[in-house]
Design a protein around this motif. Structure first.
Motif, short mmCIF file in Angstrom:
data_model
loop_
_atom_site.label_atom_id
_atom_site.label_comp_id
_atom_site.label_asym_id
_atom_site.label_seq_id
_atom_site.Cartn_x
_atom_site.Cartn_y
_atom_site.Cartn_z
N PHE A 179 0.80 -1.22 0.00
CA PHE A 179 0.00 0.00 0.00
C PHE A 179 0.84 1.27 0.00
N THR A 180 2.16 1.14 0.05
CA THR A 180 3.00 2.33 -0.10
C THR A 180 3.22 2.65 -1.57
N SER A 207 4.16 6.33 -10.20
CA SER A 207 4.95 7.32 -9.48
C SER A 207 6.18 6.68 -8.88
N GLU A 208 7.28 7.43 -8.84
CA GLU A 208 8.49 6.95 -8.20
C GLU A 208 8.49 7.26 -6.71
N VAL A 209 7.51 8.03 -6.28
CA VAL A 209 7.42 8.41 -4.87
C VAL A 209 6.28 7.63 -4.22
N GLY A 210 6.59 6.88 -3.18
CA GLY A 210 5.58 6.09 -2.51
C GLY A 210 4.92 6.85 -1.37
#
Length: 284
Positions: A248-249, A254-257
């Motif tokens: 869930f992260t 997207s490269e940002v979690g």
């Protein structure tokens, strides 16, 4: 290194969870959320994100102690982590696992072990297994100890089961699970974790036992609620992730979690909105 408490930014306290309140939520069609929790800090984080049920799971053997199974976990370990979580939580319902070897010998042994976890702060104890434990469940509930049963894949018996395999695939296996679930409910179990069983079996057991709160993990979307191991939800468990588990992260594209708090909130939101679990990938 010292730690200085920051000003509280926690949301207003929720109504304390109880079995009647959990049953009322389920009766109104709201899916329940459960996550494993092993310390006071995460107890606050998960509760503030909206998780109703915290499970001090013997999965701590894997994700905290570094063992390859839950079998080595001792009752003293469960007492310690239950006490830590109980100190941190304010309103969530707290369930603690009875570990391997702490309840199988007799109902009296189970009672003595359960009392230790209840004194550490648990509000309910969980035990793994079917028909052979019916008398134990009845013995506990008649003495005021709420019980959560656990059927399907039972990790404490993984060696006897031949590994982490889906349970109840055929008609005979499904019938045994349905019979065991009904027997547990009749003996007084208020909650039932169903692990790694076909979606159809999870649905049937939930429909068969309207007074029983069914919590699925790899059991489809028709149960009363869902549970995951916290470390699986955060995508930090080593090794191959089971297909019914979601990180869930992760944010697609997207490269940002997401951070921990937002990841847990997303889990809660997705369970309640029926976006998790995804029946298309359950596939048992």
């Amino acid at each position: 290194m010292s730690v200085h408490p920051a000003e509280s930014t926690a949301p207003a306290a929720r109504q304390a969870m109880s079995l009647p309140r959990l049953r009322d939520l389920a009766a109104r069609g709201e899916k329940l959320t459960m996550l494993t929790c092993y310390d006071a800090t995460f107890a606050r984080v998960l509760e503030d994100a909206g998780v109703e049920i915290l499970l001090v799971g013997d999965s701590l053997g894997n994700v905290i102690q570094g063992d390859t199974s839950t079998v080595p976990v001792a009752l003293v370990d469960m007492e310690y982590h239950t006490r830590c979580v109980a100190r941190g939580k304010r309103s969530a319902w707290l369930v603690a696992d009875l570990p391997f070897g702490a309840y199988e010998r007799s109902p009296e042994q189970a009672f003595d072990s359960a009392v230790k976890l209840m004194r550490a702060g648990a509000q309910m104890v969980k035990l793994e297994g079917g028909g052979v434990l019916v008398d134990t469940v009845r013995f506990l509930t008649e003495r005021g100890i709420p019980v959560c049963a656990h059927l399907g894949l039972t990790p404490q018996r993984v060696h006897a089961l031949g590994g982490f395999r889906v349970q109840g695939r055929d008609d005979a296996g499904a019938a045994v699970l349905r019979a065991d679930a009904k027997a547990m409910a009749e003996a007084g179990a208020a909650m039932l974790v169903l692990e790694l069983v076909p979606s159809s079996v999870g649905r049937q057991i939930t429909e068969d036992n309207p007074g029983l709160l069914t919590i699925g993990i790899g059991a489809g979307a028709s149960t009363s609620g869902q549970v995951l191991v916290l470390h699986d939800l955060l995508g930090i468990t080593p090794g191959k992730r089971p297909r019914f588990v979601r990180d869930f992260t992760h944010v697609p594209g997207s490269e940002v979690g997401l951070g921990i708090r937002d990841a847990v909130r997303t889990y809660v939101d997705d369970v309640k909105a029926l976006r998790f679990p995804d029946e298309s990938i359950h596939g048992f």
